[in-house]
Design a protein around this motif. Structure first.
Motif, PDB file in Angstrom:
ATOM      1  N   GLU A 173       0.865  -1.174   0.000  1.00 44.19           N
ATOM      2  CA  GLU A 173       0.000   0.000   0.000  1.00 44.19           C
ATOM      3  C   GLU A 173       0.900   1.222   0.000  1.00 44.19           C
ATOM      4  O   GLU A 173       1.684   1.431   0.939  1.00 44.19           O
ATOM      5  CB  GLU A 173      -0.919   0.015   1.229  1.00 44.19           C
ATOM      6  CG  GLU A 173      -1.965  -1.088   1.229  1.00 44.19           C
ATOM      7  CD  GLU A 173      -2.897  -0.997   2.428  1.00 44.19           C
ATOM      8  OE1 GLU A 173      -2.960   0.084   3.057  1.00 44.19           O
ATOM      9  OE2 GLU A 173      -3.553  -2.014   2.741  1.00 44.19           O
ATOM     10  N   GLY A 174       0.796   2.023  -1.074  1.00 44.77           N
ATOM     11  CA  GLY A 174       1.670   3.187  -1.186  1.00 44.77           C
ATOM     12  C   GLY A 174       3.121   2.771  -1.240  1.00 44.77           C
ATOM     13  O   GLY A 174       3.519   1.970  -2.078  1.00 44.77           O
ATOM     14  N   GLU A 195      -0.241  -6.350   8.173  1.00 46.85           N
ATOM     15  CA  GLU A 195       0.459  -5.497   9.129  1.00 46.85           C
ATOM     16  C   GLU A 195       1.758  -5.019   8.510  1.00 46.85           C
ATOM     17  O   GLU A 195       2.437  -5.748   7.784  1.00 46.85           O
ATOM     18  CB  GLU A 195       0.745  -6.254  10.432  1.00 46.85           C
ATOM     19  CG  GLU A 195      -0.515  -6.669  11.191  1.00 46.85           C
ATOM     20  CD  GLU A 195      -0.185  -7.368  12.493  1.00 46.85           C
ATOM     21  OE1 GLU A 195       1.022  -7.527  12.789  1.00 46.85           O
ATOM     22  OE2 GLU A 195      -1.116  -7.773  13.193  1.00 46.85           O
ATOM     23  N   LEU A 196       2.130  -3.751   8.796  1.00 50.13           N
ATOM     24  CA  LEU A 196       3.400  -3.222   8.307  1.00 50.13           C
ATOM     25  C   LEU A 196       4.539  -4.148   8.719  1.00 50.13           C
ATOM     26  O   LEU A 196       4.602  -4.600   9.862  1.00 50.13           O
ATOM     27  CB  LEU A 196       3.641  -1.818   8.860  1.00 50.13           C
ATOM     28  CG  LEU A 196       2.776  -0.694   8.281  1.00 50.13           C
ATOM     29  CD1 LEU A 196       2.960   0.572   9.112  1.00 50.13           C
ATOM     30  CD2 LEU A 196       3.138  -0.430   6.834  1.00 50.13           C
ATOM     31  N   PRO A 218       4.643  -9.228  -4.706  1.00 57.04           N
ATOM     32  CA  PRO A 218       5.274  -8.118  -5.425  1.00 57.04           C
ATOM     33  C   PRO A 218       6.441  -8.604  -6.270  1.00 57.04           C
ATOM     34  O   PRO A 218       7.086  -9.612  -5.966  1.00 57.04           O
ATOM     35  CB  PRO A 218       5.745  -7.188  -4.306  1.00 57.04           C
ATOM     36  CG  PRO A 218       5.834  -8.039  -3.086  1.00 57.04           C
ATOM     37  CD  PRO A 218       4.808  -9.117  -3.247  1.00 57.04           C
ATOM     38  N   VAL A 219       6.696  -7.858  -7.350  1.00 61.40           N
ATOM     39  CA  VAL A 219       7.797  -8.171  -8.259  1.00 61.40           C
ATOM     40  C   VAL A 219       8.837  -7.060  -8.175  1.00 61.40           C
ATOM     41  O   VAL A 219       8.536  -5.897  -8.429  1.00 61.40           O
ATOM     42  CB  VAL A 219       7.300  -8.316  -9.709  1.00 61.40           C
ATOM     43  CG1 VAL A 219       8.469  -8.606 -10.645  1.00 61.40           C
ATOM     44  CG2 VAL A 219       6.258  -9.430  -9.801  1.00 61.40           C
ATOM     45  N   VAL A 220      10.050  -7.432  -7.774  1.00 60.70           N
ATOM     46  CA  VAL A 220      11.189  -6.507  -7.775  1.00 60.70           C
ATOM     47  C   VAL A 220      11.889  -6.724  -9.114  1.00 60.70           C
ATOM     48  O   VAL A 220      12.847  -7.482  -9.209  1.00 60.70           O
ATOM     49  CB  VAL A 220      12.137  -6.789  -6.596  1.00 60.70           C
ATOM     50  CG1 VAL A 220      13.195  -5.706  -6.485  1.00 60.70           C
ATOM     51  CG2 VAL A 220      11.363  -6.926  -5.291  1.00 60.70           C
ATOM     52  N   VAL A 236       8.483  -2.860  -6.308  1.00 64.27           N
ATOM     53  CA  VAL A 236       9.423  -2.380  -5.286  1.00 64.27           C
ATOM     54  C   VAL A 236      10.626  -1.780  -6.005  1.00 64.27           C
ATOM     55  O   VAL A 236      11.140  -2.367  -6.961  1.00 64.27           O
ATOM     56  CB  VAL A 236       9.877  -3.522  -4.354  1.00 64.27           C
ATOM     57  CG1 VAL A 236      10.951  -3.045  -3.392  1.00 64.27           C
ATOM     58  CG2 VAL A 236       8.690  -4.105  -3.595  1.00 64.27           C
ATOM     59  N   TYR A 237      11.052  -0.618  -5.562  1.00 67.28           N
ATOM     60  CA  TYR A 237      12.231   0.042  -6.137  1.00 67.28           C
ATOM     61  C   TYR A 237      13.415  -0.303  -5.244  1.00 67.28           C
ATOM     62  O   TYR A 237      13.510   0.171  -4.113  1.00 67.28           O
ATOM     63  CB  TYR A 237      12.010   1.552  -6.175  1.00 67.28           C
ATOM     64  CG  TYR A 237      12.803   2.279  -7.236  1.00 67.28           C
ATOM     65  CD1 TYR A 237      12.233   2.592  -8.471  1.00 67.28           C
ATOM     66  CD2 TYR A 237      14.112   2.680  -7.000  1.00 67.28           C
ATOM     67  CE1 TYR A 237      12.943   3.287  -9.442  1.00 67.28           C
ATOM     68  CE2 TYR A 237      14.832   3.367  -7.967  1.00 67.28           C
ATOM     69  CZ  TYR A 237      14.247   3.664  -9.189  1.00 67.28           C
ATOM     70  OH  TYR A 237      14.961   4.347 -10.142  1.00 67.28           O
TER      71      TYR A 237
END
Length: 613
Positions: free
Chosen positions: A298-299, A307-308, A444-446, A459-460
């Motif tokens: 998220e963002g 949870e973070l 997620p894909v890095v 993800v950067y």
């Protein structure tokens, strides 16, 4: 839980062959036969064996221990120069008791291209040095009778058409490039399987809806077949269902009170797949496991189980001094994860290598986050043939490991620097992102870990090896919209989570005399080595403090877990001896972000005072 039987079970009784454990713990069948151990082999430097009919060989002159590559000590060969091609042979004898079933010949991995023959007949071919594959050999063998299995391998490391990872393209290892791997480097085994058995099952944890979603496919679908799925928690069935077998169907098992998987609580459900034909006869029985785990973004923040969650990873190259790319034992796969946890990490970035499935099994059992990476280095990203090779291999990588709960991100590329044709590379990166999300929309894909970033990535991730903490702070804190390092050819940062997924790399020679050898002709690492261990701890802690203190950074990966050959910047030596006090390391890497911010504020104040003077 199903256990290995037949040949594999004899290892404990003194049969001399390595890596006896079942190699595919996420899809485990009861009956199987381990083919590791003594094979014969022949190098084929001129690639003339096909024309000389080596495929019909009854054996070769020299012995090799499978599954260890010929470059490794444990193979019994330890040949370090280039091997453009080679041949393997061994006798196989499928059990007579397997009557009525097909026989699958399975390879954990063979680097890079191979052809498989039985009694001189070609069974099949495979491309890709990191991926597992199976061949149906039912029409080539007679149950209860011996047959000659021959495997031909080609491995052109310097072709730039194949992914090689950290395998050195020069004769001898140098810098961060190490010994090569040729041929068979993971377990080979046979198993009997009914013609209408399961092919695979994708397991999708759906935490928000409190359910597991299963997507089964079958070898050959047969009308009237039923699939029973049972989910077990602590020896108690908590979810069960029976479904008509269908390649188009999804099977949903709801859970009333789901238990989540995390590094802090790595709870795994046992899953049993039982397949019955139209007459009610059981024709397949497979054991698996599953973690109820969700990872999402998220963002510019990453969440685990809603949870973070801050990722504190360590770079793991997966090389072993005696086995090369192959762990000498299952215990060593487990032990590397335990070493990482003891040092204060909650996971690892599996670097420039596709690790064995049993490593992922132990990561799930022990609670260890993992980024799934390819061995993309070595290929020419401007060459469309190389791109074609990579796309098929990456597809197989994701499909093989998609069910592993420990994997929380996919990383197809490491440090994609400017190629001859940037347009081909950028298109490839975007295509691989789309392919990965189509195969697995749950992670997620890095797309690129460091280097040139394309348009599409979740993800950067960037790399920095600044050793001085003030230089590191100045580099990472001066940002536009939260991005700190950006290469000229990269696509613009789009507000994703930002991670420093390579830093540190502090060189320290193990057991060095007078603590702190400033330079060594045989060692390689980042920066000038510290002169004392106390200086090492101070530099390490200052670097970690800087990264933890910055709000826009949402995770790190320290380089690295172990030394590898001449690269001596690990927290452990190449033979896995601890180089430092693990309690001190754990305290540094597991430090709270609040504490790190206070220490960085003090560092900035002290530096300002020093400059004022």
């Amino acid at each position: 839980m199903l256990i290995v039987l037949q040949v594999a079970s004899t290892y404990a009784q003194g049969i001399d062959y390595p890596r006896h454990e079942y190699p595919r713990p996420q899809f485990e069948r009861e009956l199987w036969m381990n083919l590791n151990g003594k094979w014969t082999y022949k190098f084929d430097f001129n690639k003339e064996g096909l024309s000389k009919n080596y495929a019909s060989a009854k054996g070769f002159d020299k012995e090799i221990t499978v599954p260890f590559a010929p470059e490794s000590k444990l193979s019994g060969v330890e040949y370090k120069d280039f091997i453009p091609a080679m041949w393997y042979h061994r006798k196989i004898k499928p059990e007579a008791s397997w009557r009525g079933q097909d026989v699958l010949l399975n390879f954990g991995a063979v680097d890079y291209y191979c052809q498989v023959f039985i009694n001189g007949q070609l069974v099949g071919k495979h491309w890709g040095g990191s991926t597992s594959f199976s061949m149906d050999i039912s029409n080539f063998v007679t149950l209860g009778e011996e047959a000659d299995l021959v495997v031909y391998v080609e491995d052109d490391t310097r072709s730039k058409l194949q992914a090689t990872g950290k395998q050195c393209h020069d004769k001898d290892s140098r810098g961060c490039f190490y010994s090569r791997t040729t041929g068979i480097w993971q377990t080979v085994w046979m198993e009997p399987v009914y013609r209408h058995a399961l092919n695979k099952v994708q397991i999708i944890p759906d935490l928000d809806n409190k359910q597991f979603v299963f997507r089964p496919t079958y070898r050959n679908l047969q009308a009237g077949t039923k699939l029973r799925i049972r989910v077990r928690e602590d020896k108690r069935i908590v979810g069960e269902g029976t479904f008509a077998a269908s390649d188009a169907g999804f099977c949903v098992i709801p859970l009333r009170f789901p238990k989540t998987w995390s590094p802090e609580n790595p709870f795994l459900y046992e899953v049993y797949f039982d397949l019955f034909d139209a007459d009610g006869k059981q024709i397949d029985n497979v054991f698996s496991y599953a973690g109820m785990r969700k990872v999402h973004i998220e963002g510019n923040r990453v969440f685990l189980n809603n949870e973070l969650y801050y990722q504190r990873l360590v770079l793991d190259q997966g090389f072993y001094p005696d086995g090369g790319w192959t762990a000498p034992s299952d215990d060593e796969l487990k032990a590397d994860i335990q070493r990482g946890k003891l040092a204060g990490f909650n996971g690892a970035r599996m670097h420039q290598k596709v690790f064995e499935q049993r490593y992922l099994h132990w990561a799930a059992r022990l609670g260890y986050l993992v980024w799934g990476e390819s061995a993309n280095w070595g290929m020419d990203n401007s060459n469309e043939a190389a791109v074609r090779n990579f796309l098929s291999e990456w597809t197989s990588i994701v499909e093989r490991d998609i069910n592993e709960p420990a994997i929380v991100a996919w990383t197809p590329f490491n440090e994609t620097w400017r190629p001859k044709n940037l347009e081909i590379q950028s298109r490839m990166q975007d295509d691989v992102y789309d392919l990965t999300k189509a195969l697995d929309p749950t992670r997620p894909v890095v797309t690129a870990s460091g280097g040139i970033h394309a348009e599409k990535e979740d993800v950067y991730a960037e790399h920095t090896y600044k050793q001085d903490p003030m230089e590191l702070y100045n580099q990472l804190s001066k940002s536009e919209r939260g991005v700190y390092i950006k290469h000229e050819e990269s696509a613009d940062y789009a507000g994703q989570p930002y991670m420093v997924d390579e830093f540190g790399g502090i060189r320290w020679l193990h057991n060095q005399q007078n603590e702190g050898v400033a330079k060594s002709a045989t060692s390689w690492g980042y920066g000038t080595p510290p002169q004392t261990k106390e200086e090492f701890y101070k530099r390490l802690e200052d670097q970690v403090n800087v990264i933890l203190s910055l709000d826009n950074i949402w995770g790190f990966c320290y380089t690295q877990l172990t030394d590898v050959e001449q690269e001596q910047n690990g927290l452990f030596s190449y033979d896995r001896e601890s180089k430092f006090d693990l309690e001190k390391l754990n305290k540094i890497f597991s430090k709270s972000r609040e504490e790190a911010k206070k220490e960085v504020e003090k560092m900035l104040k002290d530096n300002s005072n020093a400059l004022g003077k």
